[in-house]
Design a protein around this motif. Structure first.
Motif, PDB file in Angstrom:
ATOM      1  N   THR A  74       0.808  -1.220   0.000  1.00 47.75           N
ATOM      2  CA  THR A  74       0.000   0.000   0.000  1.00 47.75           C
ATOM      3  C   THR A  74       0.840   1.269   0.000  1.00 47.75           C
ATOM      4  O   THR A  74       0.492   2.262  -0.649  1.00 47.75           O
ATOM      5  N   HIS A  75       1.965   1.232   0.716  1.00 45.40           N
ATOM      6  CA  HIS A  75       2.730   2.465   0.918  1.00 45.40           C
ATOM      7  C   HIS A  75       4.155   2.417   0.351  1.00 45.40           C
ATOM      8  O   HIS A  75       4.862   3.425   0.427  1.00 45.40           O
ATOM      9  N   GLY A  76       4.572   1.283  -0.180  1.00 41.34           N
ATOM     10  CA  GLY A  76       5.931   1.202  -0.720  1.00 41.34           C
ATOM     11  C   GLY A  76       7.005   1.201   0.341  1.00 41.34           C
ATOM     12  O   GLY A  76       8.134   1.643   0.097  1.00 41.34           O
ATOM     13  N   ILE A  77       6.679   0.693   1.534  1.00 37.96           N
ATOM     14  CA  ILE A  77       7.650   0.613   2.633  1.00 37.96           C
ATOM     15  C   ILE A  77       8.235  -0.790   2.642  1.00 37.96           C
ATOM     16  O   ILE A  77       7.522  -1.770   2.885  1.00 37.96           O
ATOM     17  N   TYR A  78       9.516  -0.908   2.392  1.00 30.78           N
ATOM     18  CA  TYR A  78      10.172  -2.211   2.298  1.00 30.78           C
ATOM     19  C   TYR A  78      10.987  -2.479   3.556  1.00 30.78           C
ATOM     20  O   TYR A  78      11.989  -1.808   3.826  1.00 30.78           O
ATOM     21  N   MET A  79      10.528  -3.453   4.347  1.00 33.16           N
ATOM     22  CA  MET A  79      11.277  -3.903   5.514  1.00 33.16           C
ATOM     23  C   MET A  79      11.192  -5.414   5.582  1.00 33.16           C
ATOM     24  O   MET A  79      10.341  -6.040   4.940  1.00 33.16           O
ATOM     25  N   VAL A  80      12.089  -6.036   6.354  1.00 34.25           N
ATOM     26  CA  VAL A  80      12.125  -7.485   6.494  1.00 34.25           C
ATOM     27  C   VAL A  80      10.834  -7.964   7.145  1.00 34.25           C
ATOM     28  O   VAL A  80      10.197  -7.229   7.911  1.00 34.25           O
ATOM     29  N   GLY A  81      10.451  -9.198   6.850  1.00 34.67           N
ATOM     30  CA  GLY A  81       9.165  -9.731   7.285  1.00 34.67           C
ATOM     31  C   GLY A  81       8.928  -9.726   8.776  1.00 34.67           C
ATOM     32  O   GLY A  81       7.773  -9.679   9.232  1.00 34.67           O
ATOM     33  N   ASP A  82      10.005  -9.768   9.580  1.00 35.32           N
ATOM     34  CA  ASP A  82       9.818  -9.733  11.037  1.00 35.32           C
ATOM     35  C   ASP A  82       9.707  -8.303  11.552  1.00 35.32           C
ATOM     36  O   ASP A  82       9.722  -8.077  12.747  1.00 35.32           O
ATOM     37  N   SER A  83       9.609  -7.343  10.647  1.00 37.71           N
ATOM     38  CA  SER A  83       9.459  -5.903  10.910  1.00 37.71           C
ATOM     39  C   SER A  83      10.748  -5.236  11.372  1.00 37.71           C
ATOM     40  O   SER A  83      10.719  -4.165  11.950  1.00 37.71           O
ATOM     41  N   ARG A  84      11.894  -5.868  11.056  1.00 36.70           N
ATOM     42  CA  ARG A  84      13.171  -5.189  11.283  1.00 36.70           C
ATOM     43  C   ARG A  84      13.331  -4.108  10.227  1.00 36.70           C
ATOM     44  O   ARG A  84      13.170  -4.350   9.036  1.00 36.70           O
ATOM     45  N   MET A  85      13.642  -2.912  10.662  1.00 36.41           N
ATOM     46  CA  MET A  85      13.855  -1.828   9.703  1.00 36.41           C
ATOM     47  C   MET A  85      15.193  -1.158   9.970  1.00 36.41           C
ATOM     48  O   MET A  85      15.635  -1.027  11.117  1.00 36.41           O
ATOM     49  N   ASN A  86      15.829  -0.752   8.871  1.00 33.02           N
ATOM     50  CA  ASN A  86      17.112  -0.065   8.934  1.00 33.02           C
ATOM     51  C   ASN A  86      16.847   1.434   9.055  1.00 33.02           C
ATOM     52  O   ASN A  86      16.459   2.085   8.090  1.00 33.02           O
ATOM     53  N   ILE A  87      17.073   1.968  10.243  1.00 29.83           N
ATOM     54  CA  ILE A  87      16.836   3.393  10.492  1.00 29.83           C
ATOM     55  C   ILE A  87      17.665   4.264   9.559  1.00 29.83           C
ATOM     56  O   ILE A  87      17.235   5.353   9.138  1.00 29.83           O
ATOM     57  N   ALA A  88      18.859   3.785   9.189  1.00 25.80           N
ATOM     58  CA  ALA A  88      19.720   4.568   8.307  1.00 25.80           C
ATOM     59  C   ALA A  88      19.179   4.646   6.883  1.00 25.80           C
ATOM     60  O   ALA A  88      19.718   5.388   6.056  1.00 25.80           O
ATOM     61  N   GLY A  89      18.120   3.892   6.584  1.00 22.95           N
ATOM     62  CA  GLY A  89      17.484   4.000   5.282  1.00 22.95           C
ATOM     63  C   GLY A  89      16.534   5.182   5.184  1.00 22.95           C
ATOM     64  O   GLY A  89      15.946   5.426   4.127  1.00 22.95           O
ATOM     65  N   LEU A  90      16.379   5.921   6.275  1.00 21.51           N
ATOM     66  CA  LEU A  90      15.478   7.075   6.312  1.00 21.51           C
ATOM     67  C   LEU A  90      16.259   8.381   6.147  1.00 21.51           C
ATOM     68  O   LEU A  90      17.476   8.414   6.257  1.00 21.51           O
ATOM     69  N   ASN A  91      15.518   9.449   5.893  1.00 17.66           N
ATOM     70  CA  ASN A  91      16.063  10.801   5.998  1.00 17.66           C
ATOM     71  C   ASN A  91      14.948  11.701   6.521  1.00 17.66           C
ATOM     72  O   ASN A  91      13.816  11.234   6.754  1.00 17.66           O
ATOM     73  N   ALA A  92      15.234  12.957   6.729  1.00 15.08           N
ATOM     74  CA  ALA A  92      14.257  13.855   7.348  1.00 15.08           C
ATOM     75  C   ALA A  92      12.970  13.950   6.547  1.00 15.08           C
ATOM     76  O   ALA A  92      11.889  14.152   7.121  1.00 15.08           O
ATOM     77  N   GLU A  93      13.051  13.769   5.217  1.00 18.27           N
ATOM     78  CA  GLU A  93      11.858  13.875   4.376  1.00 18.27           C
ATOM     79  C   GLU A  93      11.033  12.597   4.366  1.00 18.27           C
ATOM     80  O   GLU A  93       9.810  12.633   4.196  1.00 18.27           O
TER      81      GLU A  93
END
Length: 394
Positions: A361-380
């Motif tokens: 729905t939103h184009g948010i790609y994270m691992v199936g266990d909901s681990r996300m790489n914070i460094a993949g973000l920016n202020a925008e």
């Protein structure tokens, strides 16, 4: 003979990377791959690494092998970085390895050689390659409770109860800092309780420290490792330079075997060198050479530490921004744990179904266990992620 080979399951992160590449949406966000990215989405070469490479290019006059254990100067520099003065240098045997993964693999090989029946206690969850390597080597892995799905913090009572089931000769695998994949970490009081349990059971700690400097600072992130190493009779440490020096593709790591019995160091050193010989023979040197140059040059080291602090501060700022934005959108403080986690990763606590919904729905790609790489973000992109999390009902 090759007709007997079987297809192996696809690596989930690699599959996710390809799905991200194939997604045409301009607002898509990649939070899956485990590398540091700056605000522009690039993984830059650090200034001190560039400077050291230039110096090396001008001065190096041979590419001959350094030795089965690698350059002793690299071991000395890394042991100082990780352990400080927590243990005597003559209690540490060490070998250079192809990355932190190579150090982990060699540590497991050493355990299997020394005590084939040893069980390896592993946090639930842990870095998937820990379990994959143990399975491949035919070693028994025993999970211990770690992540509390309700609080998104550490289930410390469960963890302590489980590792107390270890016996003398077993190994307890611990993350030195910036737990992967959860981002949830022990405090020093809890680490002391873990040390007490290890001494009580006779189990040997193995510490995987891959993110020193990404959490609370270089010395702060090493504090737990130093406490353990200085307190127990024997300890294994697998250290990686991929993240904090940004030299991922140079495959630079170090395995340390520590014993209070300093007379055993030669045996340990010879055994580690033997294992290197059987696996890959001489370890790669380019990355190790750069790390050695940086850590032994005051100006290069100061610049490296300053840039590493910028990286750490950037990730911490993104965590705090995301926690604030989620609080604003949801009217709840339940995502406050994101600002408390440390390192590149956080486990959001979303179900696999919610992870799929956020991706579709939103184009948010994270691992199936909901681990996300914070460094993949920016202020925008932080507000985009926060909106997706709230709208998905995580």
């Amino acid at each position: 003979m090759f007709e007997t080979l079987k297809t192996r399951p696809a690596d989930g992160i690699l599959v996710l990377m390809q799905m991200y590449k194939d997604d045409p949406r301009p607002t898509k966000i990649d939070l899956g791959v485990g590398v540091y990215k700056d605000a522009t989405g690039l993984t830059p070469i650090m200034r001190a690494v560039k400077a050291a490479e230039h110096q090396l290019w001008e001065a190096q006059d041979s590419k001959v092998y350094t030795g089965l254990a690698g350059d002793p100067a690299f071991s000395d520099a890394m042991i100082r970085l990780v352990l400080g003065d927590a243990v005597a240098r003559d209690s540490v045997a060490s070998v250079a390895t192809p990355g932190g993964t190579g150090a982990v693999r060699q540590a497991f090989e050493l355990i299997k050689m020394a005590r084939p029946e040893a069980r390896v206690f592993v946090s639930d969850p842990t870095w998937p390659n820990h379990l994959s390597i143990l399975k491949y080597l035919g070693m028994e892995a025993v999970s211990y409770r770690y992540f509390d799905e309700e609080t998104c913090g550490v289930d410390f009572d469960g963890m302590l109860a489980d590792i107390k089931q270890a016996k003398a000769g077993d190994v307890v695998l611990l993350h030195g800092c910036c737990h992967n994949p959860t981002g949830a970490n022990l405090n020093l009081t809890q680490w002391q309780a873990v040390v007490d349990a290890l001494i009580e059971t006779g189990a040997v700690p193995m510490i995987d420290i891959a993110y020193q400097g990404f959490g609370d600072g270089l010395d702060e992130d090493a504090a737990a490792t130093r406490l353990v190493a200085s307190s127990v009779p024997e300890c294994l440490i697998a250290a990686s330079c991929s993240k904090n020096f940004g030299i991922y593709r140079e495959r630079t790591g170090l395995l340390m075997a520590i014993s209070q019995n300093t007379q055993a160091r030669k045996l340990h050193q010879d055994t580690l060198a033997f294992l290197n010989r059987q696996n890959f023979s001489f370890p790669p040197d380019h990355g190790a050479r750069l790390v050695t140059m940086i850590l032994n040059d005051d100006a290069l080291k100061a610049d490296w530490m300053a840039e590493l602090e910028e990286v750490r501060g950037s990730m911490l700022g993104l965590r705090e921004q995301l926690a604030r934005e989620l609080q604003r959108l949801s009217g709840s403080d339940r995502f406050g744990f994101l600002a408390q986690h440390r390192g590149m990763f956080s486990r959001l606590g979303a179900s696999p179904e919610k992870v799929v919904e956020m991706r579709e729905t939103h184009g948010i790609y994270m691992v199936g266990d909901s681990r996300m790489n914070i460094a993949g973000l920016n202020a925008e992109t932080v507000p985009i992620l926060a909106k997706a999390i709230v709208e998905t009902g995580v």
